[in-house]
Scaffold this active site. Structure first.
Site, PDB file in Angstrom:
ATOM      1  CG  HIS A  58      -0.343  -0.029   2.556  1.00 16.47           C
ATOM      2  ND1 HIS A  58       0.416   1.007   3.054  1.00 16.47           N
ATOM      3  CD2 HIS A  58      -0.373  -0.969   3.550  1.00 16.47           C
ATOM      4  CE1 HIS A  58       0.800   0.734   4.283  1.00 16.47           C
ATOM      5  NE2 HIS A  58       0.359  -0.463   4.607  1.00 16.47           N
ATOM      6  CB  CYS A 100       0.966  -3.808   5.153  1.00 16.27           C
ATOM      7  SG  CYS A 100      -0.642  -4.383   5.747  1.00 16.27           S
TER       8      CYS A 100
END
Length: 262
Positions: free
Chosen positions: A149, A157
């Site tokens: 992201h 992440c």
């Protein structure tokens, strides 16, 4: 990590007009307006056609690098397209085994969803927990929502900054639109060279590493050899790609162990 609060997740069920659908979203339109010229020039320099594009993502946690490899659908081998720095990290080396452990997963995954309205600008969701994770992780508390992201912060992440996720997302849209149903994402603790594996064997014996994982396990003793066994299995996949620039064939045993073949 929950990225889907009032955001739209588009599952990877192949529509022929996938790119058209994506371009309905302002952030995707902005990505194409700002990045398409440079991205398409890069593809052209590598003799890659957007109409035949296939991608492979390879992430290295210790080096904090995301490699993007590419090929035409009628090519046998991938070529390195571009390296992107990973903007931040959380947790430690080692796989993700439960929700809330701050860990970025390690293993063999693929992109399963596109989120053009992410809380972190744009995001690509991977299929964590995969079949291996479901066997080896903490049952009923595996967590989910692991993304590549935007932004420069993360809890488990791969954050790439808003600027770079525009390029990465655009490339993924082009590959999906060209017919690639699954974009592989292989996440390694480090580049698994022989020398680096020796270094990892030293790291797992360090007090910092043992204390970190003992805390995650509520004070339990840690069998550090399990990390090395796991990484040696990942190394089989790493070595095959290093040798051939072709994707290894991955399956999962009932024990959760990966089986890896050329």
């Amino acid at each position: 990590m929950k990225l889907v609060a009032f955001s739209i997740i588009l599952m990877l069920s192949i529509p022929t007009n996938f790119k058209v659908q994506q371009l309905k979203y302002e952030r995707v339109k902005t990505a194409y307006e700002e990045k398409s010229k440079a991205v398409f020039a890069l593809l052209s320099d590598k003799s890659l056609s957007p109409q035949k594009l296939q991608l492979y993502f390879r992430a290295f946690k210790k080096e904090q690098i995301l490699e993007i490899w590419a090929k035409n659908s009628d090519d046998k081998t991938f070529q390195l397209l571009k390296n992107y720095p990973i903007a931040a990290s959380s947790g430690n080396l080692g796989p993700k085994r439960k929700q809330g452990d701050m860990q970025t997963p390690e293993g063999f995954y693929y992109i399963e969803r596109f989120n053009p309205m992410s809380n972190f600008y744009l995001s690509l969701g991977i299929n964590y927990p995969n079949a291996s994770d479901k066997i080896l992780g903490e049952k009923g508390h595996l967590g989910n929502d692991i993304f590549i992201h935007g932004a420069s912060m993360t809890v488990g992440c791969l954050p790439m900054t808003d600027d770079k996720i525009k390029e990465i997302y655009l490339l993924a849209v082009e590959a999906k639109n060209a017919g690639q149903t699954e974009i592989p994402v292989h996440i390694f603790p480090a580049k698994l060279t022989n020398n680096n594996l020796v270094e990892l064997q030293k790291i797992v014996k360090s007090s910092d590493f043992v204390d970190y994982w003992s805390t995650l396990k509520n004070g339990q003793n840690i069998d550090t050899e399990k990390f090395i066994i796991f990484w040696k299995k990942l190394k089989e996949g790493y070595d095959i790609f290093e040798e051939t620039h072709q994707l290894p064939k991955i399956s999962v045993k009932v024990t959760g162990e990966y089986t890896i073949k050329k």
